[in-house]
Enzyme design. Structure first.
Site, PDB file in Angstrom:
ATOM      1  N   ASP A 152       0.898  -1.155   0.000  1.00 54.64           N
ATOM      2  CA  ASP A 152       0.000   0.000   0.000  1.00 54.64           C
ATOM      3  C   ASP A 152       0.935   1.202   0.000  1.00 54.64           C
ATOM      4  OD1 ASP A 152      -1.637   2.118   0.412  1.00 54.64           O
ATOM      5  OD2 ASP A 152      -2.908   1.124   1.906  1.00 54.64           O
ATOM      6  N   GLN A 178      -5.416  11.079  -3.914  1.00 50.89           N
ATOM      7  CA  GLN A 178      -6.466  11.797  -3.194  1.00 50.89           C
ATOM      8  C   GLN A 178      -5.935  13.194  -2.845  1.00 50.89           C
ATOM      9  OE1 GLN A 178      -5.706  11.954   0.307  1.00 50.89           O
ATOM     10  NE2 GLN A 178      -7.530  13.129   0.847  1.00 50.89           N
TER      11      GLN A 178
HETATM   12  C1  LIG Z   1      -2.388   4.260   3.482  1.00 46.77           C
HETATM   13  C2  LIG Z   1      -3.573   4.555   2.608  1.00 46.77           C
HETATM   14  N1  LIG Z   1      -4.138   3.542   1.939  1.00 46.77           N
HETATM   15  C3  LIG Z   1      -5.194   3.747   1.131  1.00 46.77           C
HETATM   16  C4  LIG Z   1      -5.735   5.007   0.966  1.00 46.77           C
HETATM   17  C5  LIG Z   1      -6.946   5.161   0.119  1.00 46.77           C
HETATM   18  O1  LIG Z   1      -6.781   6.020  -0.961  1.00 46.77           O
HETATM   19  P1  LIG Z   1      -7.991   6.840  -1.569  1.00 46.77           P
HETATM   20  O2  LIG Z   1      -8.352   7.926  -0.585  1.00 46.77           O
HETATM   21  O3  LIG Z   1      -7.444   7.370  -2.851  1.00 46.77           O
HETATM   22  O4  LIG Z   1      -9.124   5.908  -1.775  1.00 46.77           O
HETATM   23  C6  LIG Z   1      -5.165   6.092   1.625  1.00 46.77           C
HETATM   24  C7  LIG Z   1      -5.701   7.454   1.420  1.00 46.77           C
HETATM   25  O5  LIG Z   1      -5.832   8.296   2.191  1.00 46.77           O
HETATM   26  C8  LIG Z   1      -4.054   5.863   2.489  1.00 46.77           C
HETATM   27  O6  LIG Z   1      -3.487   6.863   3.173  1.00 46.77           O
END
Ligand SMILES: Cc1ncc(COP(=O)(O)O)c(C=O)c1O
Length: 370
Positions: A152, A178
């Site tokens: 991730d 995001q």
């Molecule tokens: C560690 C982590 N994983 C997954 C996500 C999910 O991404 P998104 O907000 O683009 O759906 C985020 C977003 O804030 C994140 O910080």
């Protein structure tokens, strides 16, 4: 204090958006989407990029391609954004929450080893704030137990360890674009991989089961539409042109900042591994005495320094995991960090050097009072 706002755009975003608006294709089939997928995947040292509407669906997509579902377990860190875990639950599998290392804030490989069972299929490390997880140790565990490493990398655009970028360690990696991320279109995501078969299936599932070279209305996978739009790609291409310079600026500002505050013994900063060769500094995380953390944050904020007093919960303490099935390993470090830690966002370190000096002086004063 001259702390720049985030996100920010200039004429370049407007120019590329205009090109999209003047074209007959505003969706995912505009050439900007493939251009951004290829450029960003290459930047992360990966062969393929599959753009998607955000960095949560990319996690779900990766788990789907891996065939992870009911009866399977996936090991995740106790500290992350919620969708690292809910992607696993939504796939019908069980998240297994494991503690983080005290200093790196990343998943602790020795705790991962203790959590592996015959049901474990994958490990999802999060490179917290841009600091690369102990990928060497994690890959060794994955090899020993035949597990998939799925990164991730939502915090780790440009993060590099031993000359290799985030996304090139596991079978695949999920990025988020995001609003708050160092590369953003407000929303957006990408899965990167160097595995041809994985990429082919992920791309097909994300594009309604289509297969390159076949009819538009011929569908081979039980797919859906996760496509990144041309508008998102236009903004991301413009933002991406600035990313390397912004990372360099943050790294230089962090060197100055560390010189100015490194001796404040009341504050302990997140450690990056010596093998890390580039850090995007998405979050600059530190900790103080837990009794003093909230007052420390209030004083920083009052002095004009934007600060966040960490996530309020470990992932498994969220209401959703009082209901949803999960397995929780002992997480004393994570349970402490939610009370003693804070972070400064990446925009703080895009400020001019004089502002960095001012911020350092505020941090020194507030830190000394902890
Ligand atoms: C560690 C982590 N994983 C997954 C996500 C999910 O991404 P998104 O907000 O683009 O759906 C985020 C977003 O804030 C994140 O910080």
């Amino acid at each position: 204090m001259q702390i720049p706002p985030w996100p920010r755009a200039d004429e370049r975003e407007a120019e590329l958006l205009r090109m999209v608006l003047d074209s007959p294709q505003w969706g995912g089939f505009h050439p900007f989407v493939a251009e951004f997928e290829q450029s960003f995947a290459a930047y992360q040292h990966s062969r393929h990029g599959i753009g998607a509407m955000n960095g949560s669906v990319t996690l779900s997509l990766a788990l789907e391609v891996l065939g992870i579902g009911p009866g399977d377990e996936v090991i995740v860190p106790a500290i992350s954004f919620i969708t690292t875990a809910t992607a696993v639950s939504r796939a019908g599998a069980m998240p297994v929450f494991v503690d983080i290392e005290a200093d790196s804030y990343n998943i602790d490989p020795s705790r991962v080893r203790e959590a592996v069972t015959s049901k474990t299929k994958a490990v999802i490390p999060v490179h917290f704030g841009g600091v690369i997880s102990d990928v060497r140790a994690l890959l060794e565990i994955c090899r020993e137990h035949d597990l998939t490493l799925l990164e991730d990398a939502a915090h780790a655009h440009g993060a590099e360890y031993d000359g290799k970028r985030a996304g090139s360690f596991g079978l695949a990696a999920s990025f988020s674009f995001q609003n708050g991320k160092v590369l953003t279109a407000g929303e957006g995501g990408m899965l990167v991989t160097s595995d041809d078969r994985f990429a082919e299936r992920a791309r097909s599932i994300a594009n309604c089961g289509r297969v390159p070279g076949r009819s538009f209305y011929e569908h081979h996978e039980l797919g859906t539409n996760f496509r990144l739009s041309a508008m998102q790609a236009a903004i991301l291409l413009a933002q991406f042109e600035r990313l390397p310079d912004q990372i360099r600026q943050r790294e230089a500002n962090l060197r100055l900042f560390n010189d100015l505050v490194g001796d404040v013994k009341e504050i302990v900063w997140q450690l990056q591994p010596p093998a890390q060769t580039q850090n995007p500094h998405y979050l600059v995380t530190g900790r103080v005495d837990r009794q003093a953390r909230d007052e420390f944050c209030r004083r920083l904020a009052a002095a004009g320094v934007p600060v966040t007093p960490f996530y309020p919960h470990t992932l498994y303490q969220n209401p959703v995991y009082r209901r949803e099935e999960c397995r929780v390993m002992p997480c004393p470090v994570a349970e402490t960090r939610i009370h003693d830690s804070f972070w400064l966002g990446h925009r703080v370190f895009l400020a001019p050097q004089e502002t960095i000096q001012e911020i350092a002086s505020v941090v020194r004063t507030c830190g000394a009072g902890c």
